[in-house]
Design a protein around this motif. Structure first.
Motif, PDB file in Angstrom:
ATOM      1  N   SER A  87      -2.736 -24.879  25.374  1.00  0.00           N
ATOM      2  CA  SER A  87      -2.726 -26.288  25.775  1.00  0.00           C
ATOM      3  C   SER A  87      -3.132 -27.226  24.658  1.00  0.00           C
ATOM      4  N   ASN A  88      -3.669 -26.678  23.577  1.00  0.00           N
ATOM      5  CA  ASN A  88      -3.973 -27.513  22.414  1.00  0.00           C
ATOM      6  C   ASN A  88      -2.698 -27.985  21.716  1.00  0.00           C
ATOM      7  N   PHE A  89      -1.543 -27.415  22.108  1.00  0.00           N
ATOM      8  CA  PHE A  89      -0.266 -27.843  21.536  1.00  0.00           C
ATOM      9  C   PHE A  89       0.432 -28.874  22.431  1.00  0.00           C
ATOM     10  N   ILE A  90      -0.282 -29.381  23.451  1.00  0.00           N
ATOM     11  CA  ILE A  90       0.250 -30.445  24.301  1.00  0.00           C
ATOM     12  C   ILE A  90      -0.382 -31.762  23.877  1.00  0.00           C
ATOM     13  N   ASN A  91       0.448 -32.765  23.743  1.00  0.00           N
ATOM     14  CA  ASN A  91      -0.039 -34.100  23.420  1.00  0.00           C
ATOM     15  C   ASN A  91       0.081 -34.973  24.673  1.00  0.00           C
ATOM     16  N   VAL A  92      -1.053 -35.407  25.185  1.00  0.00           N
ATOM     17  CA  VAL A  92      -1.074 -36.286  26.353  1.00  0.00           C
ATOM     18  C   VAL A  92      -1.704 -37.603  25.912  1.00  0.00           C
ATOM     19  N   CYS A  93      -0.902 -38.635  25.867  1.00  0.00           N
ATOM     20  CA  CYS A  93      -1.408 -39.937  25.428  1.00  0.00           C
ATOM     21  C   CYS A  93      -0.701 -41.036  26.213  1.00  0.00           C
ATOM     22  N   LYS A  94      -1.074 -42.272  25.970  1.00  0.00           N
ATOM     23  CA  LYS A  94      -0.528 -43.383  26.742  1.00  0.00           C
ATOM     24  C   LYS A  94       0.972 -43.559  26.529  1.00  0.00           C
ATOM     25  N   ASN A  95       1.508 -43.015  25.439  1.00  0.00           N
ATOM     26  CA  ASN A  95       2.947 -43.130  25.164  1.00  0.00           C
ATOM     27  C   ASN A  95       3.770 -42.031  25.832  1.00  0.00           C
ATOM     28  N   GLY A  96       3.090 -41.039  26.410  1.00  0.00           N
ATOM     29  CA  GLY A  96       3.821 -39.980  27.086  1.00  0.00           C
ATOM     30  C   GLY A  96       3.203 -38.611  26.861  1.00  0.00           C
ATOM     31  N   ILE A  97       3.967 -37.589  27.193  1.00  0.00           N
ATOM     32  CA  ILE A  97       3.540 -36.197  27.057  1.00  0.00           C
ATOM     33  C   ILE A  97       4.576 -35.476  26.194  1.00  0.00           C
ATOM     34  N   SER A  98       4.114 -34.670  25.258  1.00  0.00           N
ATOM     35  CA  SER A  98       5.045 -33.932  24.406  1.00  0.00           C
ATOM     36  C   SER A  98       4.420 -32.612  23.976  1.00  0.00           C
ATOM     37  N   PHE A  99       5.289 -31.672  23.575  1.00  0.00           N
ATOM     38  CA  PHE A  99       4.860 -30.379  23.057  1.00  0.00           C
ATOM     39  C   PHE A  99       4.960 -30.370  21.540  1.00  0.00           C
ATOM     40  N   SER A 100       4.021 -29.687  20.888  1.00  0.00           N
ATOM     41  CA  SER A 100       4.056 -29.560  19.438  1.00  0.00           C
ATOM     42  C   SER A 100       4.964 -28.428  18.988  1.00  0.00           C
ATOM     43  N   LYS A 101       5.311 -27.515  19.908  1.00  0.00           N
ATOM     44  CA  LYS A 101       6.182 -26.389  19.592  1.00  0.00           C
ATOM     45  C   LYS A 101       7.409 -26.420  20.501  1.00  0.00           C
ATOM     46  N   SER A 102       8.552 -26.105  19.953  1.00  0.00           N
ATOM     47  CA  SER A 102       9.755 -26.025  20.787  1.00  0.00           C
ATOM     48  C   SER A 102       9.678 -24.786  21.674  1.00  0.00           C
ATOM     49  N   SER A 103      10.342 -24.842  22.808  1.00  0.00           N
ATOM     50  CA  SER A 103      10.408 -23.757  23.798  1.00  0.00           C
ATOM     51  C   SER A 103       9.127 -23.592  24.604  1.00  0.00           C
ATOM     52  N   MET A 104       8.146 -24.456  24.419  1.00  0.00           N
ATOM     53  CA  MET A 104       6.977 -24.425  25.298  1.00  0.00           C
ATOM     54  C   MET A 104       7.381 -24.909  26.689  1.00  0.00           C
ATOM     55  N   ALA A 105       6.567 -24.563  27.665  1.00  0.00           N
ATOM     56  CA  ALA A 105       6.818 -25.016  29.036  1.00  0.00           C
ATOM     57  C   ALA A 105       5.519 -24.941  29.817  1.00  0.00           C
TER      58      ALA A 105
END
Length: 348
Positions: free
Chosen positions: A167-185
């Motif tokens: 979960s340290n590869f998840i970015n949760v901020c006011k602009n949205g949510i994104s993954f730092s690595k492709s193919s994460m889910a």
């Protein structure tokens, strides 16, 4: 998360004594509410069950007006449907499905933003045993096995899936949510359902039904009292499958969630089943069921998932460190272990 898919099925069953709800261990028989009203209690008891969130959801609403109780329950069911459409990862087009497909999501619903933030909190609080990004491991274990249950994937394949967990590869901020690595889910099964049940409970209370019980699989929220001066009773079924109950607990303005059950194995050796440690993909062997009582279902949900993959002693210490939380752990040998003040909840 469940650690991602841990739920039990709930249907109807006879309550112990006369007035209890049952938490069935995964694949256990299920629940039925007995008459909760005492003689002289003028309130009406409205009970309804719907198939929602992949399980049977029951609401018991107590109110002087039967119509008011029914109306509040209907609003609560509608809230469950609305929120399920946000968190459901199985249906295409939902926000969580879009996030998993594209690796990013903008214009995030406030409810999803809140739950993703809480998932991050429990990830850090549990030192990684609660991890919403475990889904690639679960999917690989599910897909790569033969008809006899033997895993067909190599250790390198499993390592690749584990490399997508964190979960340290998840970015949760006011602009949205994104993954730092492709193919994460992500899967929010082990925290989103609890959040939804809590929200449904808030809807009931806001519409005048302060005394109610919501049962959604292994997740239960008990608010107010079943009768004046009498808390709700919840029986936790013995996971051995031999019948009987591990405990009957008294709940008032509290919740309980249960993780466990080893019926769904991904391999013939039974080292991988539907509640894996997200750091190793190995499932625990010492414990077969863990129930947590907490102030909210979301917290009980996340904590039971977090603690289940720990060894029993570490799990009990972990729950002891949480405020207003208690747990009961049933081991594969039949032994039981509980948190410091569990016995204060148990009906004598």
């Amino acid at each position: 998360m469940e650690n991602a898919v841990r739920r039990s099925f709930a249907k109807s069953f006879g309550a112990i004594g006369s007035k209890a709800a049952l938490i069935a261990h995964p694949l256990g028989a299920a629940m039925k509410l007995a008459d909760t009203l005492r003689i002289g209690d003028r309130r009406h008891k409205y009970t309804a069950t719907r198939s929602l969130m992949g399980t049977q959801v029951s609401i018991v609403a107590l109110h002087l007006s039967k119509d008011a109780a029914e109306h509040a329950a209907e609003l609560a069911f509608l809230e469950i449907e609305r929120l399920t459409a946000i968190f459901d990862r199985h249906q295409p087009g939902t926000p969580v499905s879009q996030l998993n497909e594209t690796g990013k999501l903008s214009d995030v619903a406030p409810e999803l933003f809140e739950v993703m933030g809480k998932a991050q909190v429990y990830y850090h609080r549990s030192n990684g045993t609660f991890d919403s990004t475990v889904l690639p491991v679960l999917e690989m274990l599910q897909k790569n096995r033969d008809s006899k249950g033997r895993l067909l994937l190599s250790q390198s394949d499993l390592d690749d899936a584990l490399g997508l967990v964190g979960s340290n590869f998840i970015n949760v901020c006011k602009n949205g949510i994104s993954f730092s690595k492709s193919s994460m889910a992500v899967t929010l099964d082990g925290i989103g359902r609890g959040y939804i049940v809590d929200r449904a409970s808030e809807i009931l209370a806001a519409n005048g039904v302060e005394n109610h019980l919501i049962i959604a699989g292994g997740d239960i929220r008990a608010c107010g009292e079943r009768s004046p001066g009498q808390p709700w009773l919840v029986a936790i079924e013995d996971p051995s499958g031999k019948g009987g109950y591990s405990a009957v607990v008294r709940l008032k303005d509290a919740a309980v969630a249960t993780s466990g059950g080893c019926e769904f194995y991904f391999d013939a050796e039974r080292s991988h089943y539907h509640v894996p440690n997200p750091q190793t993909a190995i499932s625990p062997r010492q414990g077969v069921s863990l129930s947590v009582v907490a102030p909210t279902v979301m917290e009980a949900d996340a904590l039971s998932t977090s603690a289940f993959v720990m060894n029993p002693k570490d799990a009990a210490c972990f729950i002891n460190a949480q405020k207003q939380c208690e747990c009961l752990i049933s081991g594969s040998s039949g032994a039981k272990m509980s948190s410091r003040n569990w016995e204060t909840l148990v009906r004598i």
